[in-house]
Each structure stands twice: as structure tokens, then as C-alpha cells.
Design a protein around this motif. Structure first.
Motif, PDB file in Angstrom:
ATOM      1  N   GLU A  37      -1.431  -2.869  -4.297  1.00  0.00           N
ATOM      2  CA  GLU A  37      -1.014  -3.863  -5.280  1.00  0.00           C
ATOM      3  C   GLU A  37      -0.817  -5.164  -4.512  1.00  0.00           C
ATOM      4  OE1 GLU A  37       1.847  -0.541  -7.396  1.00  0.00           O
ATOM      5  OE2 GLU A  37       2.723  -2.056  -6.091  1.00  0.00           O
ATOM      6  N   HIS A  38      -0.937  -6.294  -5.216  1.00  0.00           N
ATOM      7  CA  HIS A  38      -0.670  -7.555  -4.533  1.00  0.00           C
ATOM      8  C   HIS A  38       0.055  -8.533  -5.454  1.00  0.00           C
ATOM      9  CE1 HIS A  38      -4.547  -8.729  -6.377  1.00  0.00           C
ATOM     10  NE2 HIS A  38      -4.088  -9.974  -6.293  1.00  0.00           N
ATOM     11  N   LEU A  85       0.847  -1.185   0.000  1.00  0.00           N
ATOM     12  CA  LEU A  85       0.000   0.000   0.000  1.00  0.00           C
ATOM     13  C   LEU A  85       0.884   1.236   0.000  1.00  0.00           C
ATOM     14  CD1 LEU A  85      -2.554  -1.136   2.727  1.00  0.00           C
ATOM     15  CD2 LEU A  85      -2.759  -1.379   0.253  1.00  0.00           C
ATOM     16  N   GLY A  86       0.568   2.203  -0.854  1.00  0.00           N
ATOM     17  CA  GLY A  86       1.358   3.419  -0.941  1.00  0.00           C
ATOM     18  C   GLY A  86       1.067   4.406   0.167  1.00  0.00           C
ATOM     19  N   GLU A  87      -0.177   4.460   0.596  1.00  0.00           N
ATOM     20  CA  GLU A  87      -0.605   5.403   1.632  1.00  0.00           C
ATOM     21  C   GLU A  87      -1.993   5.002   2.103  1.00  0.00           C
ATOM     22  OE1 GLU A  87      -2.405   8.826  -1.261  1.00  0.00           O
ATOM     23  OE2 GLU A  87      -0.241   8.705  -1.070  1.00  0.00           O
ATOM     24  N   ALA A 135       9.180 -10.318  -9.790  1.00  0.00           N
ATOM     25  CA  ALA A 135       7.898 -10.581  -9.099  1.00  0.00           C
ATOM     26  C   ALA A 135       6.725 -10.374 -10.056  1.00  0.00           C
ATOM     27  CB  ALA A 135       7.740  -9.667  -7.905  1.00  0.00           C
ATOM     28  N   HIS A 136       5.681 -11.164  -9.837  1.00  0.00           N
ATOM     29  CA  HIS A 136       4.415 -10.975 -10.552  1.00  0.00           C
ATOM     30  C   HIS A 136       3.467 -10.287  -9.589  1.00  0.00           C
ATOM     31  CE1 HIS A 136       5.543 -13.610 -13.887  1.00  0.00           C
ATOM     32  NE2 HIS A 136       6.062 -14.416 -12.972  1.00  0.00           N
ATOM     33  N   TRP A 137       2.896  -9.153 -10.001  1.00  0.00           N
ATOM     34  CA  TRP A 137       1.980  -8.413  -9.147  1.00  0.00           C
ATOM     35  C   TRP A 137       0.991  -7.655 -10.003  1.00  0.00           C
ATOM     36  CZ3 TRP A 137       2.147  -3.135  -9.788  1.00  0.00           C
ATOM     37  CH2 TRP A 137       3.281  -2.621 -10.415  1.00  0.00           C
ATOM     38  N   VAL A 138      -0.128  -7.286  -9.403  1.00  0.00           N
ATOM     39  CA  VAL A 138      -1.160  -6.499 -10.087  1.00  0.00           C
ATOM     40  C   VAL A 138      -1.600  -5.366  -9.184  1.00  0.00           C
ATOM     41  CG1 VAL A 138      -2.023  -8.428 -11.477  1.00  0.00           C
ATOM     42  CG2 VAL A 138      -3.059  -7.966  -9.272  1.00  0.00           C
ATOM     43  N   GLY A 139      -2.004  -4.260  -9.811  1.00  0.00           N
ATOM     44  CA  GLY A 139      -2.588  -3.150  -9.063  1.00  0.00           C
ATOM     45  C   GLY A 139      -4.056  -3.437  -8.797  1.00  0.00           C
TER      46      GLY A 139
END
Length: 78
Positions: A20-21, A12-14, A72-76
């Protein structure tokens, strides 16, 4: 968050950021037993979680750099 075999790794940015995970694009199935702090017991598609040993490496890198590892594989999240 983990149930010992798979883990949900989020960044989490803020406050209020959907985040994203990490994902496992080749995984299939559904895993339950992810218990939230409020006692809610959730299930997630395995493609939205990663094996717990991979999760430790992702978290170590995220804490150290603030960024996902290059492989890494990640999505927003929406």
C-alpha cells in the motif's frame, strides 16, 4: 524514498506483497528524481507521493503501530 520535496511511503505486509502507499489526492503534476538503489531514476505522479514533512509523520506512526494513521490517505497496490 524521497527526492527531498516529496516522498513515496509504502507499507508491505510480507515479501512479495504488492503493498500500500500514501497518496495526496489533491496533488497534481509529476515529480522526478526518485533514485532507486539500483540507480534507476523514477518519476511519479504527485498524487502518488506526499510532502516530505508529512512522510516523516506517516513513517513514525507506521513504525510505532504497524498501521496507517486514521487520517492518512492511502491506496492498496494491485
Amino acid at each position: 524514498m524521497t527526492h527531498t520535496e516529496r516522498a513515496m511511503v509504502m507499507l508491505l505486509g510480507e515479501e512479495g506483497d504488492p503493498g500500500e502507499h500514501a497518496v495526496d489526492p489533491e496533488a497534481t503534476g509529476l515529480s522526478g528524481g526518485f533514485v532507486l538503489s539500483n540507480g534507476q531514476d523514477d518519476a511519479y505522479p504527485d498524487e502518488d507521493t506526499v510532502p516530505v514533512d508529512e512522510a516523516f509523520g506517516l513513517v513514525e506512526h507506521l513504525v510505532g503501530t504497524g498501521f496507517w494513521p486514521a487520517d492518512a490517505h492511502w491506496v492498496g497496490d494491485p
